[in-house]
Design a protein around this motif. Structure first.
Motif, PDB file in Angstrom:
ATOM      1  N   THR A 197       0.834  -1.205   0.000  1.00 55.44           N
ATOM      2  CA  THR A 197       0.000   0.000   0.000  1.00 55.44           C
ATOM      3  C   THR A 197       0.866   1.251   0.000  1.00 55.44           C
ATOM      4  OG1 THR A 197      -1.741  -1.190   1.202  1.00 55.44           O
ATOM      5  CG2 THR A 197      -1.826   1.221   1.235  1.00 55.44           C
ATOM      6  N   TYR A 198       1.918   1.237   0.862  1.00 55.35           N
ATOM      7  CA  TYR A 198       2.814   2.393   0.920  1.00 55.35           C
ATOM      8  C   TYR A 198       3.507   2.610  -0.422  1.00 55.35           C
ATOM      9  CZ  TYR A 198       2.092   1.924   5.948  1.00 55.35           C
ATOM     10  OH  TYR A 198       1.531   1.828   7.194  1.00 55.35           O
ATOM     11  N   GLU A 199       3.993   1.496  -0.997  1.00 53.63           N
ATOM     12  CA  GLU A 199       4.662   1.621  -2.290  1.00 53.63           C
ATOM     13  C   GLU A 199       3.690   2.138  -3.355  1.00 53.63           C
ATOM     14  OE1 GLU A 199       6.243  -2.185  -3.117  1.00 53.63           O
ATOM     15  OE2 GLU A 199       7.862  -2.071  -1.625  1.00 53.63           O
ATOM     16  N   ARG A 200       2.466   1.618  -3.303  1.00 57.77           N
ATOM     17  CA  ARG A 200       1.475   2.084  -4.278  1.00 57.77           C
ATOM     18  C   ARG A 200       1.183   3.560  -4.079  1.00 57.77           C
ATOM     19  NH1 ARG A 200      -1.888  -1.335  -3.162  1.00 57.77           N
ATOM     20  NH2 ARG A 200      -3.324  -0.169  -1.827  1.00 57.77           N
ATOM     21  N   ARG A 201       1.095   4.008  -2.804  1.00 50.76           N
ATOM     22  CA  ARG A 201       0.853   5.418  -2.550  1.00 50.76           C
ATOM     23  C   ARG A 201       2.034   6.277  -3.013  1.00 50.76           C
ATOM     24  NH1 ARG A 201      -1.795   5.421   3.569  1.00 50.76           N
ATOM     25  NH2 ARG A 201      -3.791   4.448   2.979  1.00 50.76           N
ATOM     26  N   ALA A 202       3.292   5.760  -2.758  1.00 47.24           N
ATOM     27  CA  ALA A 202       4.462   6.519  -3.205  1.00 47.24           C
ATOM     28  C   ALA A 202       4.471   6.645  -4.723  1.00 47.24           C
ATOM     29  CB  ALA A 202       5.739   5.828  -2.714  1.00 47.24           C
ATOM     30  N   VAL A 203       4.159   5.543  -5.395  1.00 45.75           N
ATOM     31  CA  VAL A 203       4.093   5.588  -6.864  1.00 45.75           C
ATOM     32  C   VAL A 203       2.999   6.542  -7.321  1.00 45.75           C
ATOM     33  CG1 VAL A 203       3.592   4.221  -8.917  1.00 45.75           C
ATOM     34  CG2 VAL A 203       5.074   3.289  -7.139  1.00 45.75           C
ATOM     35  N   ALA A 204       1.871   6.518  -6.605  1.00 45.84           N
ATOM     36  CA  ALA A 204       0.774   7.415  -6.972  1.00 45.84           C
ATOM     37  C   ALA A 204       1.172   8.869  -6.775  1.00 45.84           C
ATOM     38  CB  ALA A 204      -0.464   7.088  -6.131  1.00 45.84           C
ATOM     39  N   VAL A 205       1.886   9.166  -5.643  1.00 50.41           N
ATOM     40  CA  VAL A 205       2.331  10.549  -5.396  1.00 50.41           C
ATOM     41  C   VAL A 205       3.312  10.989  -6.480  1.00 50.41           C
ATOM     42  CG1 VAL A 205       3.648  12.004  -3.818  1.00 50.41           C
ATOM     43  CG2 VAL A 205       1.887  10.465  -2.923  1.00 50.41           C
ATOM     44  N   GLU A 206       4.250  10.083  -6.823  1.00 49.63           N
ATOM     45  CA  GLU A 206       5.223  10.407  -7.870  1.00 49.63           C
ATOM     46  C   GLU A 206       4.509  10.660  -9.208  1.00 49.63           C
ATOM     47  OE1 GLU A 206       8.882  11.223  -9.538  1.00 49.63           O
ATOM     48  OE2 GLU A 206       8.322  10.962  -7.429  1.00 49.63           O
ATOM     49  N   ARG A 207       3.533   9.822  -9.491  1.00 50.25           N
ATOM     50  CA  ARG A 207       2.787  10.004 -10.740  1.00 50.25           C
ATOM     51  C   ARG A 207       1.979  11.300 -10.706  1.00 50.25           C
ATOM     52  NH1 ARG A 207       0.540   3.854 -11.941  1.00 50.25           N
ATOM     53  NH2 ARG A 207       2.585   2.924 -12.418  1.00 50.25           N
ATOM     54  N   GLU A 208       1.411  11.608  -9.550  1.00 47.58           N
ATOM     55  CA  GLU A 208       0.660  12.858  -9.443  1.00 47.58           C
ATOM     56  C   GLU A 208       1.587  14.068  -9.630  1.00 47.58           C
ATOM     57  OE1 GLU A 208      -1.323  12.833  -5.730  1.00 47.58           O
ATOM     58  OE2 GLU A 208      -2.851  11.343  -6.340  1.00 47.58           O
ATOM     59  N   ARG A 209       2.824  13.968  -9.039  1.00 40.06           N
ATOM     60  CA  ARG A 209       3.784  15.061  -9.232  1.00 40.06           C
ATOM     61  C   ARG A 209       4.136  15.214 -10.708  1.00 40.06           C
ATOM     62  NH1 ARG A 209       9.019  15.604  -9.808  1.00 40.06           N
ATOM     63  NH2 ARG A 209       9.370  13.351  -9.618  1.00 40.06           N
ATOM     64  N   THR A 210       4.370  14.069 -11.370  1.00 39.60           N
ATOM     65  CA  THR A 210       4.688  14.117 -12.795  1.00 39.60           C
ATOM     66  C   THR A 210       3.530  14.717 -13.585  1.00 39.60           C
ATOM     67  OG1 THR A 210       6.073  12.160 -12.519  1.00 39.60           O
ATOM     68  CG2 THR A 210       5.411  12.732 -14.752  1.00 39.60           C
ATOM     69  N   ILE A 211       2.320  14.292 -13.212  1.00 41.56           N
ATOM     70  CA  ILE A 211       1.144  14.820 -13.908  1.00 41.56           C
ATOM     71  C   ILE A 211       1.000  16.314 -13.672  1.00 41.56           C
ATOM     72  CG2 ILE A 211      -1.379  14.744 -13.942  1.00 41.56           C
ATOM     73  CD1 ILE A 211      -1.151  11.736 -13.312  1.00 41.56           C
ATOM     74  N   ALA A 212       1.271  16.774 -12.400  1.00 42.72           N
ATOM     75  CA  ALA A 212       1.173  18.202 -12.096  1.00 42.72           C
ATOM     76  C   ALA A 212       2.203  18.990 -12.895  1.00 42.72           C
ATOM     77  CB  ALA A 212       1.366  18.428 -10.596  1.00 42.72           C
ATOM     78  N   GLU A 213       3.467  18.449 -12.985  1.00 48.37           N
ATOM     79  CA  GLU A 213       4.482  19.123 -13.776  1.00 48.37           C
ATOM     80  C   GLU A 213       4.081  19.203 -15.246  1.00 48.37           C
ATOM     81  OE1 GLU A 213       8.042  16.984 -13.085  1.00 48.37           O
ATOM     82  OE2 GLU A 213       8.361  17.781 -11.038  1.00 48.37           O
ATOM     83  N   ASN A 214       3.537  18.099 -15.760  1.00 49.01           N
ATOM     84  CA  ASN A 214       3.083  18.097 -17.155  1.00 49.01           C
ATOM     85  C   ASN A 214       1.962  19.101 -17.366  1.00 49.01           C
ATOM     86  OD1 ASN A 214       4.945  16.108 -17.789  1.00 49.01           O
ATOM     87  ND2 ASN A 214       3.488  14.440 -17.393  1.00 49.01           N
TER      88      ASN A 214
END
Length: 398
Positions: A197-214
């Motif tokens: 769950t933690y790893e999935r949340r970290a991946v989700a946060v990283e993806r959200e950051r990437t999406i926000a930058e995009n």
């Protein structure tokens, strides 16, 4: 169970293919085999029915491990009776000649024998095995030991029983112990689930950051393109205004030229219309004058004819009115004369009637006539003075 029917003191038995029938009479074996069908007498026949099909025996029992933990064993033993004659001699498989039902409980005896034998070998194995080992390898060990013990048991072949297979379905500890044993594994699984769950949340946060930058980069690019679009729109608008001003100028010049031409044409047409209207007005005036003269002549002639007709009608009406007045005067005079004559005749008759009547009667008639012509009187008030005067006058007359 064999099917037995009755016919005139005889019995007929019909067995199933999986049932071995033995028929004795007087100690002699008459029929022996599976799926038989024969007639017999109930008083002299001894019948036994031995099932030869494979049978399943489910058993459940409790055992104790070497570390004094109670476990429940669920097993199933598949067996068959390989020697029906030997089994019928060792166990009571006799059936009632009237109903075909076993008189005893041979299968329960076999079940007890197999269950006790299997339980003995299973208890022996588990008593030397710890709980953890029993839960890991206990099913196989118990199955092999029980199978070996049943095959080595001398009483089973002596009874005609053959063990086909042994299956251990489950080996379970007590519910509290089972929950305690499940706890470490459950905790480990929960930790792995939390880690995932933690790893999935970290991946989700990283993806959200990437999406926000995009998205931010996209907004910047859109803003730059909107600036270019605004500049281009201003240039286009300015060009459109210039082109529109030039087109309006050309349109205004053309409109002025067309207006001048239309005004000139309208003036010429107005002059022509004025001349035509003046000529038409002159003609209409002449025609109207001639028409007025004709109408005046016709009106004079009509007025003269009407005056003559009115005079003649007035004369006629005056003559008719005079004649009617003369007739009415004559009629009124004649009616007045007739009424006067009638009144005179009535007065003369009245005088003749009352000529011979005395004065008191005339006074009474006069009073009656006067009373008839008087108005209606509800009440009469006589004062003492008037009553005294009347009484004095009456006394004087007497």
């Amino acid at each position: 169970m064999a099917d037995i029917t009755r016919r005139l003191g005889w019995r007929h038995l019909r067995g199933a293919p999986t049932a071995h029938i033995r028929h004795h009479r007087g100690g002699t074996l008459l029929h022996d085999g599976p799926g038989l069908s024969f007639w017999f007498r109930a008083l002299t026949a001894a019948l036994s029915e031995v099932p030869v099909d494979d049978r399943e025996l489910a058993m459940t029992f409790h055992a104790r491990t070497s570390d004094f933990q109670d476990v429940a064993v669920q097993a199933t033993v598949t067996y068959r009776i390989s020697d029906p004659a030997l089994a019928a001699a060792r166990l009571d498989f006799s059936i009632d000649p009237d109903t075909g039902v076993w008189r005893g409980s041979p299968l329960e005896q076999l079940g007890s024998l197999l269950t006790e034998t299997a339980q003995q070998h299973a208890l022996d194995v588990l008593a030397r095995t710890s709980l953890s080992s029993a839960l890991v390898d206990g099913v196989t060990a118990v199955r092999e030991r029980v199978a070996a013990g049943l095959n080595a048991e001398p009483r089973l072949p002596a009874t005609g029983i053959e063990v086909v297979a042994v299956r251990v379905v489950a080996l379970r500890p007590e519910p509290e112990v089972e929950r305690a044993l499940r706890t470490p594994a459950r905790e480990q699984i929960q930790q792995e689930a939390d880690r995932a769950t933690y790893e999935r949340r970290a991946v989700a946060v990283e993806r959200e950051r990437t999406i926000a930058e995009n998205e931010l980069a996209s907004k910047i690019e859109l803003a730059r393109r909107e600036e270019q679009l605004v500049e281009q729109r201003g240039t286009n608008t300015r060009r459109e205004a210039e082109e529109s001003a030039a087109a309006d100028k050309v349109r205004a010049e053309a409109e002025a030229t067309r207006t001048v031409r239309l005004a000139e044409a309208e003036a010429a047409r107005s002059v022509k219309l004025a001349e035509a209207e003046a000529a038409r007005a002159v003609k209409l005036s002449e025609a109207e004058a001639a028409k007025q003269i004709q109408l005046a002549d016709a009106e004079a002639r009509r007025t003269e004819r009407l005056s003559e007709a009115e005079s003649a009608r007035t004369v006629k009406l005056a003559e008719a009115e005079a004649a009617r007045a003369v007739r009415l005067a004559r009629a009124e005079a004649e009616a007045a004369r007739e009424v006067g004559e009638a009144r005179a005749q009535a007065q003369a008759a009245w005088l003749r009637v009352h000529a011979d009547v005395d004065v008191a009667t005339l006074h009474a008639l006069t009073g009656t006539r006067l009373a008839e012509n008087l108005p209606h009187i509800d009440s009469v008030t006589i004062s003492p003075d008037v009553l005294t005067g009347l009484l004095a006058k009456l006394g004087a007359r007497e």
